[in-house]
Design an enzyme around this catalytic site. Sequence first.
Site, PDB file in Angstrom:
ATOM      1  N   SER A  45       0.796  -1.237   0.000  1.00 49.46           N
ATOM      2  CA  SER A  45       0.000   0.000   0.000  1.00 49.46           C
ATOM      3  C   SER A  45       0.821   1.276   0.000  1.00 49.46           C
ATOM      4  O   SER A  45       0.273   2.359  -0.091  1.00 49.46           O
ATOM      5  CB  SER A  45      -0.947   0.003   1.212  1.00 49.46           C
ATOM      6  N   LYS A  55      -6.516   3.869   8.363  1.00 53.75           N
ATOM      7  CA  LYS A  55      -5.552   4.807   7.790  1.00 53.75           C
ATOM      8  C   LYS A  55      -6.082   6.243   7.813  1.00 53.75           C
ATOM      9  O   LYS A  55      -5.349   7.188   8.142  1.00 53.75           O
ATOM     10  CB  LYS A  55      -5.192   4.382   6.377  1.00 53.75           C
TER      11      LYS A  55
END
Length: 797
Positions: free
Chosen positions: A690, A733
């Site tokens: 990611s 996140k």
Amino acid sequence: MKKINVFVVPIHGTVLYPYQNLKLRLTDLQFYDAKVNNNYVAIIPVVDQQIDGIQRIQRFSQYGTLVRLTSEDYTVYASNKIYQAFSFARIKIDSIIKSTPYYMISAEVLSDEIVDEQTLWSSQIIDNLKGLAKQYLEQFQMNPSPQFLQIIQEEKNINKLFFMIATNADFHYSQKLKLLQIDDHNTKITLLIQYLKTKVEEFAQTKALEQKVSKDLMQQMNKQASKTNNQSANLPGFSYKKQKNNDIEKLQAKVKEANLPDHVREIVEQEMQKIEKGSMGVDSNVTRNYIDLILQLPWNQQVEETLSIEKCKETLDADHFGLTKVKERILQFLAVKKLRKERKITDSNGQGSIICFFGPPGVGKTSLGQSIAKSLNRPFYRIALGGVSDEAQIRGHRRTYVGAFPGSLIQAIKKVKCKNPVILLDEIDKLTSNHRGDPSSALLEVLDPEQNSHFMDNYLNIEFDLSGVLFIATANQLETIQPALRDRLELIEIVGYTVKEKVAIANNYLIPKQLQKNGLVNEQVTIPQEIIHSIIKQHTNEAGVRQLERVIAKIYRNIALKYVTDQQNFKTIVVDQEGLIEILGPSMLSDKHTTPLISIPGVCKGLAWTPAGGKVLMIESVKMEGKGKFEITGMLGDVMKESVRTAIGWIKAYWPQIKMLSKLNSHVNFDALDIHIHFPAGATPKDGPSAGVAITTAIVSLLTGLKVKSDIAMTGEITLTGRVLPVGGIKEKILGAFESGIFSVIIPHRNKANLIDVEAEIREKMSIHLVKTIDQVLQIALEGNGPNFKMINLANL
């Protein structure tokens, strides 16, 4: 023969032979030395005292085994890791080079290859060796693996056959050392055959002696019993025979009163006949215990469960804060059961899906199982599976074994006294397997609604219906669960709590609980809301609330001591920052709001998922004159290193367009440039795809001189064609960026659906950019000419 310098891993009380897979615990320094020596490690037995025929150098056997590291298995703790390894050759020590910080030796690698096996031994000798090995294993291992016996019979490599048999034989330590130190093939094969013959003969003699002793003992017991019966018949008020018959009659009465199914009653009556024929025999107690177990099992007993949606919702809300999706799934399960019961639908063998709660520690997975049982008014039983490696823990032992007992499932049913309890299989991801079997495979039948109605425990040896049991499993990670077992579970993820949720949990659950537990009342201590926020952000680092509860308990214990020490002068204590530091000490965690908002070329902020929630990950890059090398540091995993290579590949492929759009006048020669990419917090492991877009943005910023906006962070996987692929942990996140004071984030367009998991209040305060390609990322993230980046259009790919 080949010479080698290699460091030593000493072993005590055992001998390692070639052709074995094993695991080695090594320090970082040892692992470095192993890498320098082509992944070679020497396993040397320790010989502390003089043994006839054993050659030594100092306290080590002169002979050992050379192994090769094959792969890293898992981290034990910071400076020690366990590695997969394979032993492949014997070695002979020439000299010890050094002894600190560990032993390093110079050794000769021995070749045990046999050029022409047919001329060296006759087939009769080899058949004799294989036959003795089979006889020995069947005697001493009771139930050896048929696959292993077949491998021995089919093995053509005599040297490999020798070491396989020596490894699995239970010889004395000195005998195993001798087998390791013999170089002559004829001598070592002859000695192995001699050792096996001795063991087999000893076993036969011991067995014959045991049979004789057992026979003599039974004769003596029967004579004594006969004598006692004759004597007691003449004593007033006492009859041994009558007492014996009374015991049998009581057991018969219990069997008659028990509500047993017909097939079970038939088996019990057969066992009763065995007791009546020889009630004084040794096997009688085993049979009685077996019958007692059958009588105690609830073959037809079920508790009347409460199928009230309102009560279940009330119980879940009272015991757990948040977890909206999890609670909704539980209520759906309950609603389906209620409808099936009202409409009398009984065509299914089982109860539907087996639920598995997975997520980081401390988020309430185990307590959710307890709440479900309480809301359904069913008994609750927890089976801890962490570290279980014996299949018999699940299926039980056969009654032929001494000390046999039923498996944990049958024991649970026996204890709760009903067929439909809630059984929590805790830590199902931490099951292991060894030579005693694979517990994960044993659970395949248990957790399949189509099969568990006919569950067979080895001890019970009667089918027992487990379809009425509500099984709930818990796990921290899914990767370690056997795929076939994972396929049987309906996975419900429980993510970490946000700061807001932790504050609510502390106020509504933890503080009242710890006040009562530590003997305090509200009037004696007050913890303001800002202090609770400070505790969560600066003194705990977790996804759940276990550490938060420990910190609150520590505060109350400190105050309880002050109250008991000076009750007369005690006044209400309001905990402030100064008092917090006095009790807990200075924070070892940096405040998340102190994330530097620096903006220089080559620096970018990524978003990372951790078990403790989301966090901002700084990515730094610098360039220097060199030879086209790329240096990557920061304790990265293989997937993250591949993300760096992918980013570099894309930049090189599209560099002419990047240069033109950024209006870069200076020439960049990749072959004359070294680039160093670093991920700070180098002691923290990092992995995953990611960070791809953040890595690409940082390198483009470095090469073009365009700064990345200081108030933006990003996540997403990149491909070589410039597409941005979806990633996991979007909710965590975004929350991590929000708590770090960053209110603008870039995420993959295909993660748009995940935004529903983020609270509306936070979504409104943040600027969330959805992107499909890397040039869209550069347009948004770079200052100056960043908006000019319009290179390719992969939106429809």
